[in-house]
Design a protein around this motif. Structure first.
Motif, PDB file in Angstrom:
ATOM      1  N   ASN A 190      30.508  42.270  63.661  1.00 31.16           N
ATOM      2  CA  ASN A 190      31.939  42.600  63.656  1.00 31.16           C
ATOM      3  C   ASN A 190      32.807  41.372  63.379  1.00 31.16           C
ATOM      4  O   ASN A 190      33.907  41.484  62.829  1.00 31.16           O
ATOM      5  CB  ASN A 190      32.335  43.206  65.004  1.00 31.16           C
ATOM      6  CG  ASN A 190      31.782  44.612  65.181  1.00 31.16           C
ATOM      7  OD1 ASN A 190      31.490  45.302  64.200  1.00 31.16           O
ATOM      8  ND2 ASN A 190      31.621  45.032  66.435  1.00 31.16           N
TER       9      ASN A 190
ATOM     10  N   LEU B 204      33.737  40.958  59.595  1.00 30.91           N
ATOM     11  CA  LEU B 204      34.540  41.945  58.886  1.00 30.91           C
ATOM     12  C   LEU B 204      35.908  41.401  58.494  1.00 30.91           C
ATOM     13  O   LEU B 204      36.530  40.624  59.232  1.00 30.91           O
ATOM     14  CB  LEU B 204      34.703  43.192  59.754  1.00 30.91           C
ATOM     15  CG  LEU B 204      33.429  43.987  60.081  1.00 30.91           C
ATOM     16  CD1 LEU B 204      33.750  45.153  60.999  1.00 30.91           C
ATOM     17  CD2 LEU B 204      32.754  44.472  58.805  1.00 30.91           C
ATOM     18  N   LEU B 205      36.377  41.847  57.274  1.00 31.64           N
ATOM     19  CA  LEU B 205      37.729  41.596  56.765  1.00 31.64           C
ATOM     20  C   LEU B 205      38.040  40.115  56.593  1.00 31.64           C
ATOM     21  O   LEU B 205      39.203  39.696  56.621  1.00 31.64           O
ATOM     22  CB  LEU B 205      38.773  42.246  57.673  1.00 31.64           C
ATOM     23  CG  LEU B 205      38.593  43.758  57.902  1.00 31.64           C
ATOM     24  CD1 LEU B 205      39.699  44.278  58.822  1.00 31.64           C
ATOM     25  CD2 LEU B 205      38.576  44.502  56.600  1.00 31.64           C
ATOM     26  N   ARG B 206      36.986  39.337  56.417  1.00 28.05           N
ATOM     27  CA  ARG B 206      37.175  37.913  56.141  1.00 28.05           C
ATOM     28  C   ARG B 206      36.326  37.542  54.925  1.00 28.05           C
ATOM     29  O   ARG B 206      35.220  38.045  54.753  1.00 28.05           O
ATOM     30  CB  ARG B 206      36.778  37.046  57.340  1.00 28.05           C
ATOM     31  CG  ARG B 206      37.691  37.225  58.533  1.00 28.05           C
ATOM     32  CD  ARG B 206      37.263  36.326  59.685  1.00 28.05           C
ATOM     33  NE  ARG B 206      38.142  36.467  60.845  1.00 28.05           N
ATOM     34  CZ  ARG B 206      39.278  35.814  61.006  1.00 28.05           C
ATOM     35  NH1 ARG B 206      39.664  34.914  60.095  1.00 28.05           N
ATOM     36  NH2 ARG B 206      40.010  35.997  62.085  1.00 28.05           N
TER      37      ARG B 206
ATOM     38  N   VAL C 249      33.635  41.259  53.655  1.00 23.95           N
ATOM     39  CA  VAL C 249      32.790  42.312  54.221  1.00 23.95           C
ATOM     40  C   VAL C 249      33.702  43.393  54.796  1.00 23.95           C
ATOM     41  O   VAL C 249      34.474  43.138  55.731  1.00 23.95           O
ATOM     42  CB  VAL C 249      31.859  41.752  55.307  1.00 23.95           C
ATOM     43  CG1 VAL C 249      30.984  42.874  55.879  1.00 23.95           C
ATOM     44  CG2 VAL C 249      30.991  40.632  54.752  1.00 23.95           C
ATOM     45  N   LEU C 250      33.605  44.597  54.223  1.00 23.83           N
ATOM     46  CA  LEU C 250      34.417  45.714  54.705  1.00 23.83           C
ATOM     47  C   LEU C 250      33.676  46.570  55.721  1.00 23.83           C
ATOM     48  O   LEU C 250      34.299  47.144  56.620  1.00 23.83           O
ATOM     49  CB  LEU C 250      34.845  46.598  53.530  1.00 23.83           C
ATOM     50  CG  LEU C 250      35.693  45.926  52.446  1.00 23.83           C
ATOM     51  CD1 LEU C 250      36.020  46.941  51.356  1.00 23.83           C
ATOM     52  CD2 LEU C 250      36.968  45.345  53.040  1.00 23.83           C
ATOM     53  N   ALA C 251      32.362  46.682  55.595  1.00 20.65           N
ATOM     54  CA  ALA C 251      31.577  47.521  56.512  1.00 20.65           C
ATOM     55  C   ALA C 251      30.122  47.109  56.424  1.00 20.65           C
ATOM     56  O   ALA C 251      29.700  46.421  55.480  1.00 20.65           O
ATOM     57  CB  ALA C 251      31.747  48.997  56.167  1.00 20.65           C
ATOM     58  N   TYR C 252      29.315  47.552  57.409  1.00 23.52           N
ATOM     59  CA  TYR C 252      27.879  47.309  57.425  1.00 23.52           C
ATOM     60  C   TYR C 252      27.193  48.555  57.968  1.00 23.52           C
ATOM     61  O   TYR C 252      27.769  49.330  58.739  1.00 23.52           O
ATOM     62  CB  TYR C 252      27.540  46.079  58.268  1.00 23.52           C
ATOM     63  CG  TYR C 252      28.023  46.150  59.688  1.00 23.52           C
ATOM     64  CD1 TYR C 252      27.286  46.801  60.677  1.00 23.52           C
ATOM     65  CD2 TYR C 252      29.224  45.552  60.061  1.00 23.52           C
ATOM     66  CE1 TYR C 252      27.731  46.866  61.984  1.00 23.52           C
ATOM     67  CE2 TYR C 252      29.677  45.619  61.361  1.00 23.52           C
ATOM     68  CZ  TYR C 252      28.929  46.282  62.324  1.00 23.52           C
ATOM     69  OH  TYR C 252      29.387  46.358  63.616  1.00 23.52           O
TER      70      TYR C 252
ATOM     71  N   LEU D 100      25.692  45.740  53.269  1.00 20.25           N
ATOM     72  CA  LEU D 100      27.087  45.343  53.454  1.00 20.25           C
ATOM     73  C   LEU D 100      27.933  45.891  52.311  1.00 20.25           C
ATOM     74  O   LEU D 100      27.539  45.814  51.137  1.00 20.25           O
ATOM     75  CB  LEU D 100      27.209  43.827  53.496  1.00 20.25           C
ATOM     76  CG  LEU D 100      26.327  43.084  54.510  1.00 20.25           C
ATOM     77  CD1 LEU D 100      26.535  41.590  54.373  1.00 20.25           C
ATOM     78  CD2 LEU D 100      26.626  43.547  55.928  1.00 20.25           C
TER      79      LEU D 100
END
Length: 318
Positions: free
Chosen positions: A32, A35-37, A46-49, A77
């Protein structure tokens, strides 16, 4: 949309010893934090995993003052990595005199500067006082809440992405206007097809009404009929030849099966017939000779025979 990709990655997770009671929860907490970095290792944000698999549950304790546990895991990812030249789509959230602000995926900010807006657009307010950019020739309008497409000019990759775009390339601008333009283009093409179809029908009617053209069609039909008759005659002749060949083959087969004794008997009959014919011809020749034989020659021959017998008798008496 361009810029969205899915990557399979092998990750290293460093867990604090306090997370040994719930390793899976500790792994999720570490993911987590990505995410978003923007991540240089993945060259994107990275938007999701998902599909997380821990490869080794027996982690090694790292040496040092903080003895963290090192785990290896696999995961898929979802990355957002925009590059110059890509076409992105976003929603307008700001309209100013010197730029248009856009938000992408509801997260990332982008801006279209004044120099990247087409010259035919001008900044103005509508009757309600809402600012907008509108084209003076085509009715193309971009206002707050409009969904637009733009081409990426540059991307600054820091902890967050800073994207600048342009509306000057073709197929960019308000999405609704682009859709209406494509529908209009398809309507125009359909109308052109209908006009071409009507023109073709009109030409056909004109050709049918022209006597010269009709004569040409009639001649063509007559030529086709003659050609078809000739072709039918050829096929009939060919069938006859095939039937004749079949009969010849059948006769050959019968002759092969004909008994040898019948063949010799027939040959013997032919020889006898030839002999009789020769005898008849000889008899005919002899009869003809006796009829034509002179009478005086016959008497002379008879007299010679008598003289010869007399001489023989005298010789016998002596």
């Amino acid at each position: 949309m361009d810029g969205l990709t899915v990557a399979k990655s092998m990750l290293s997770a460093y867990l604090h010893p306090s997370r040994t009671d719930d390793v899976q929860q500790g792994v999720l907490q570490l993911l987590n934090s990505l995410l978003l970095r923007y991540n240089e290792e993945f060259d994107g944000v990275v938007l999701a995993y998902y599909d997380i698999k821990i490869c080794n549950w027996t982690a090694k304790i790292l040496s040092g003052f903080s003895p963290y546990l090192n785990l290896k895991l696999k995961a898929k990812l979802l990355l957002f990595s925009p590059k110059p030249g890509m076409v992105l789509e976003g929603k307008v959230n700001k309209v100013e005199k010197d730029y248009i602000g856009v938000i992408l995926l509801g997260i990332f900010n982008a801006a279209v500067a004044f120099e990247d807006i087409p010259e035919e657009f001008c900044y103005q307010d509508n009757v309600v006082g809402i600012p907008l950019w509108a084209s003076t020739s085509s009715g193309h309008v971009i206002t707050l809440g409009s969904t637009i497409k733009f081409v990426v000019k540059s991307v600054q990759e820091e902890s967050f992405l800073d994207i600048s775009g342009s509306l000057k390339p073709p197929n960019t601008g308000c999405v609704n206007w682009l859709l209406s333009l494509s529908e209009k283009g398809s309507t125009v093409l359909e109308a052109e097809r209908k006009i071409h179809k009507e023109d073709r029908k009109r030409e056909i009617r004109t050709e049918n009404s022209d006597p010269k053209v009709n004569d040409g069609h009639r001649v063509h039909r007559e030529f086709s009929a003659d050609h078809s008759h000739e072709r039918e005659h050829k096929h009939t002749s060919k069938r006859k030849r095939n039937n004749t060949d079949a009969e010849v083959k059948d006769v050959g087969t019968v002759s092969e099966d004909f008994p040898a004794n019948q063949f010799h008997e027939r040959d013997y009959k032919h020889k006898l017939k030839r002999k009789r014919n020769d005898t008849d011809s000889e008899i005919k020749d002899g009869g003809t000779g006796s009829i034509e034989f002179p009478a005086d020659n016959f008497l002379e021959t008879k007299y010679n025979h008598k003289s010869k017998r007399k001489k023989n008798d005298i010789d016998a008496d002596l």
